[in-house]
Design a protein around this motif. Structure first.
Motif, PDB file in Angstrom:
ATOM      1  N   ILE A  19     -10.658  17.619  23.682  1.00  8.88           N
ATOM      2  CA  ILE A  19     -10.631  16.834  22.459  1.00  8.88           C
ATOM      3  C   ILE A  19      -9.335  17.620  21.705  1.00  8.88           C
ATOM      4  CG2 ILE A  19     -11.520  16.653  19.957  1.00  8.88           C
ATOM      5  CD1 ILE A  19     -14.290  15.942  21.791  1.00  8.88           C
ATOM      6  N   LYS A  20      -9.377  18.833  21.562  1.00  9.17           N
ATOM      7  CA  LYS A  20      -8.384  19.685  20.928  1.00  9.17           C
ATOM      8  C   LYS A  20      -6.902  19.357  21.567  1.00  9.17           C
ATOM      9  CE  LYS A  20      -7.379  24.566  20.412  1.00  9.17           C
ATOM     10  NZ  LYS A  20      -7.569  26.049  20.615  1.00  9.17           N
ATOM     11  N   ARG A  21      -6.852  19.288  22.729  1.00 11.50           N
ATOM     12  CA  ARG A  21      -5.618  18.940  23.436  1.00 11.50           C
ATOM     13  C   ARG A  21      -5.034  17.545  22.987  1.00 11.50           C
ATOM     14  NH1 ARG A  21      -7.841  21.343  28.035  1.00 11.50           N
ATOM     15  NH2 ARG A  21      -8.318  19.398  28.919  1.00 11.50           N
ATOM     16  N   ARG A  22      -5.936  16.522  22.739  1.00 11.81           N
ATOM     17  CA  ARG A  22      -5.749  15.115  22.686  1.00 11.81           C
ATOM     18  C   ARG A  22      -5.479  15.131  21.269  1.00 11.81           C
ATOM     19  NH1 ARG A  22      -6.222  11.694  26.721  1.00 11.81           N
ATOM     20  NH2 ARG A  22      -7.761  12.442  28.424  1.00 11.81           N
ATOM     21  N   LEU A  23      -6.073  15.900  20.219  1.00 12.51           N
ATOM     22  CA  LEU A  23      -5.736  15.890  18.675  1.00 12.51           C
ATOM     23  C   LEU A  23      -4.190  16.392  18.679  1.00 12.51           C
ATOM     24  CD1 LEU A  23      -6.452  15.464  15.916  1.00 12.51           C
ATOM     25  CD2 LEU A  23      -7.600  17.876  15.579  1.00 12.51           C
ATOM     26  N   ALA A  24      -4.162  17.544  19.211  1.00 14.07           N
ATOM     27  CA  ALA A  24      -2.708  18.096  19.260  1.00 14.07           C
ATOM     28  C   ALA A  24      -1.700  17.069  19.761  1.00 14.07           C
ATOM     29  CB  ALA A  24      -2.716  19.392  20.208  1.00 14.07           C
ATOM     30  N   ALA A  25      -1.910  16.262  20.867  1.00 16.30           N
ATOM     31  CA  ALA A  25      -0.982  15.195  21.136  1.00 16.30           C
ATOM     32  C   ALA A  25      -0.486  14.253  20.146  1.00 16.30           C
ATOM     33  CB  ALA A  25      -1.654  14.640  22.797  1.00 16.30           C
ATOM     34  N   ARG A  26      -1.372  14.092  19.500  1.00 18.60           N
ATOM     35  CA  ARG A  26      -1.291  13.232  18.190  1.00 18.60           C
ATOM     36  C   ARG A  26      -0.380  13.543  17.279  1.00 18.60           C
ATOM     37  NH1 ARG A  26      -6.566   9.236  17.295  1.00 18.60           N
ATOM     38  NH2 ARG A  26      -6.905   8.799  19.315  1.00 18.60           N
ATOM     39  N   VAL A  27      -0.216  15.003  17.173  1.00 17.51           N
ATOM     40  CA  VAL A  27       0.338  15.702  16.037  1.00 17.51           C
ATOM     41  C   VAL A  27       1.775  16.418  16.497  1.00 17.51           C
ATOM     42  CG1 VAL A  27       0.305  17.445  14.221  1.00 17.51           C
ATOM     43  CG2 VAL A  27      -1.724  16.227  14.876  1.00 17.51           C
ATOM     44  N   LEU A  28       1.738  16.899  17.349  1.00 15.97           N
ATOM     45  CA  LEU A  28       2.797  17.457  18.019  1.00 15.97           C
ATOM     46  C   LEU A  28       3.520  16.714  19.041  1.00 15.97           C
ATOM     47  CD1 LEU A  28       1.158  20.868  19.034  1.00 15.97           C
ATOM     48  CD2 LEU A  28       2.524  20.404  16.858  1.00 15.97           C
ATOM     49  N   SER A  29       4.785  16.979  19.358  1.00 11.66           N
ATOM     50  CA  SER A  29       5.844  16.308  20.175  1.00 11.66           C
ATOM     51  C   SER A  29       5.285  16.743  21.707  1.00 11.66           C
ATOM     52  CB  SER A  29       7.224  16.742  20.267  1.00 11.66           C
ATOM     53  OG  SER A  29       7.095  18.111  20.716  1.00 11.66           O
ATOM     54  N   ARG A  30       5.540  15.688  22.525  1.00 11.25           N
ATOM     55  CA  ARG A  30       5.080  15.817  23.894  1.00 11.25           C
ATOM     56  C   ARG A  30       5.278  16.970  24.560  1.00 11.25           C
ATOM     57  NH1 ARG A  30       7.949  13.610  29.047  1.00 11.25           N
ATOM     58  NH2 ARG A  30       6.286  13.998  30.557  1.00 11.25           N
ATOM     59  N   THR A  31       6.624  17.741  24.182  1.00  5.12           N
ATOM     60  CA  THR A  31       7.322  18.641  24.917  1.00  5.12           C
ATOM     61  C   THR A  31       6.274  20.016  24.246  1.00  5.12           C
ATOM     62  OG1 THR A  31       9.450  17.946  24.779  1.00  5.12           O
ATOM     63  CG2 THR A  31       9.421  20.246  24.984  1.00  5.12           C
TER      64      THR A  31
END
Length: 86
Positions: free
Chosen positions: A59-71
């Motif tokens: 969940i933490k990774r998926r949330l980060a993926a919504r906020v940060l760039s893919r890179t």
């Protein structure tokens, strides 16, 4: 005059905007913080709905993926949201 929200009268919007203008800076910042937290919780709820078996780390990774760039997600977590899904 058209309002920012279709269900708000121009008079009500005028009162609301004046109250916001008069509010101290700390109160406006507090409101922004509360809205940010609400949006974060809504995003987490959506992730849990889409991925019901996800653990806390996923969940933490998926949330980060919504906020940060893919890179940045790949650098920070070693996890590619394009392969795993957002």
């Amino acid at each position: 005059m058209k309002t920012l929200s279709p269900d708000t009268t121009p008079e009500a919007e005028s009162v609301l905007l004046e109250l916001l203008r008069r509010a101290p800076v700390w109160k406006r910042l507090q409101m922004i913080d509360q809205m940010h937290e609400m949006l974060r919780q809504l995003a987490i709820a959506d992730i849990r709905r889409r991925y019901p078996h996800a653990d806390a780390e996923e969940i933490k990774r998926r949330l980060a993926a919504r906020v940060l760039s893919r890179t940045d997600v790949i650098k920070a977590y070693g996890w590619d949201p394009e392969l795993e899904g957002y």
